[in-house]
Design a protein around this motif. Structure first.
Motif, short mmCIF file in Angstrom:
data_model
loop_
_atom_site.label_atom_id
_atom_site.label_comp_id
_atom_site.label_asym_id
_atom_site.label_seq_id
_atom_site.Cartn_x
_atom_site.Cartn_y
_atom_site.Cartn_z
N ASN A 6 0.95 -1.41 -0.37
CA ASN A 6 -0.01 0.02 0.63
C ASN A 6 1.08 0.97 0.11
O ASN A 6 1.02 1.49 0.84
CB ASN A 6 -0.55 0.09 1.18
N PRO A 7 1.76 1.89 -1.13
CA PRO A 7 1.12 0.68 -2.17
C PRO A 7 2.76 0.05 -2.62
O PRO A 7 4.13 0.16 -1.75
CB PRO A 7 1.48 2.45 -3.51
N LEU A 8 2.13 -0.99 -3.52
CA LEU A 8 2.91 -1.73 -3.72
C LEU A 8 4.39 -0.65 -5.36
O LEU A 8 3.72 -0.11 -5.91
CB LEU A 8 3.06 -3.10 -4.32
N VAL A 9 5.80 -1.06 -5.04
CA VAL A 9 6.47 0.53 -6.04
C VAL A 9 7.36 -0.78 -6.35
O VAL A 9 8.46 -1.43 -5.11
CB VAL A 9 7.10 1.39 -5.33
N PHE A 10 8.18 -0.89 -7.48
CA PHE A 10 8.67 -1.49 -8.40
C PHE A 10 8.97 -1.07 -9.76
O PHE A 10 8.19 -0.33 -10.21
CB PHE A 10 8.50 -3.58 -8.07
N THR A 11 10.94 -1.53 -9.79
CA THR A 11 11.12 -1.06 -11.62
C THR A 11 10.74 -2.31 -11.91
O THR A 11 11.00 -3.12 -11.74
CB THR A 11 12.07 -0.75 -10.89
N ALA A 12 9.94 -1.71 -13.34
CA ALA A 12 9.88 -3.06 -14.64
C ALA A 12 10.77 -3.10 -15.32
O ALA A 12 12.16 -2.47 -14.65
CB ALA A 12 8.53 -2.06 -15.58
N LYS A 13 10.59 -4.02 -16.01
CA LYS A 13 12.02 -4.98 -16.83
C LYS A 13 11.98 -3.09 -18.24
O LYS A 13 13.16 -3.07 -18.32
CB LYS A 13 11.62 -5.75 -17.94
N SER A 14 11.18 -2.77 -18.29
CA SER A 14 10.92 -1.33 -18.78
C SER A 14 11.53 -0.33 -18.47
O SER A 14 12.32 1.14 -19.33
CB SER A 14 9.60 -0.59 -19.44
N GLY A 15 11.91 -0.12 -17.70
CA GLY A 15 13.10 0.87 -16.34
C GLY A 15 11.57 1.40 -15.51
O GLY A 15 12.07 2.47 -14.51
N ASP A 16 11.00 1.52 -15.80
CA ASP A 16 9.29 2.23 -15.22
C ASP A 16 9.37 2.21 -14.36
O ASP A 16 9.69 0.84 -13.34
CB ASP A 16 7.99 1.90 -16.09
N LEU A 17 9.24 2.96 -13.14
CA LEU A 17 8.31 2.95 -11.84
C LEU A 17 7.11 3.03 -11.80
O LEU A 17 5.98 3.23 -12.06
CB LEU A 17 9.42 4.89 -11.10
N VAL A 18 6.43 1.54 -11.37
CA VAL A 18 4.90 1.24 -11.59
C VAL A 18 4.20 1.42 -9.85
O VAL A 18 5.38 0.86 -8.80
CB VAL A 18 5.15 -0.55 -11.86
N PHE A 19 3.33 2.08 -9.61
CA PHE A 19 2.92 1.55 -8.05
C PHE A 19 1.43 0.67 -8.40
O PHE A 19 0.83 1.09 -9.50
CB PHE A 19 1.77 3.02 -8.33
N CYS A 20 1.35 -0.24 -7.59
CA CYS A 20 -0.48 -0.69 -7.81
C CYS A 20 -0.71 -0.90 -6.11
O CYS A 20 0.54 -1.36 -5.65
CB CYS A 20 0.05 -2.18 -8.73
N ARG A 21 -1.20 -2.15 -5.90
CA ARG A 21 -1.84 -2.49 -4.74
C ARG A 21 -1.63 -3.98 -4.51
O ARG A 21 -1.10 -4.58 -3.21
CB ARG A 21 -3.70 -2.07 -4.44
#
Length: 116
Positions: free
Chosen positions: A100-115
């Protein structure tokens, strides 16, 4: 005319048994040395990020069995201080991860925010 020759094999038998005992002791010492070296190698060359030192500290060797013709040892990790060792070594089943939130870096390099 006949000649009788007697051989007393008692000392040869005792020497042979002593050699067998020494070989056995040497093999046991070698197995222990190899197991200790293997545990040292595992502690020094792990592929995970060591955050607390508990997992690395739990790596040890232990005897499994010994018979007349075989000595078996194993290198283990985990125990009370690092019960998660198997997950680190073998991975886990697919499962949902929530944040809450879950934050990680995708393979593309984008920063992703989700639950999840």
């Amino acid at each position: 005319m006949s000649t009788t020759v007697d051989f007393d094999l008692t000392s040869i038998k005792a020497s042979f048994e002593d050699v067998c005992r020494r070989v056995r002791v040497g093999a046991e010492e070698l197995a222990i040395n190899v197991a200790e070296a293997g545990a040292d190698y595992a502690r020094d060359n792990h592929g995970y990020t060591d955050r607390t030192g508990d997992l690395t500290g739990s790596i040890q060797w232990r005897p499994v069995s010994a018979s007349a013709d075989q000595i078996t040892t194993e290198i283990v990790a985990g125990g009370r201080k690092a019960p998660y060792a198997r997950i680190i070594e073998e991975g886990s089943k697919p499962h949902k991860i929530r944040g809450n939130p879950l934050v990680f870096t995708a393979k593309s390099g984008d920063l992703v925010f989700c639950r999840e």
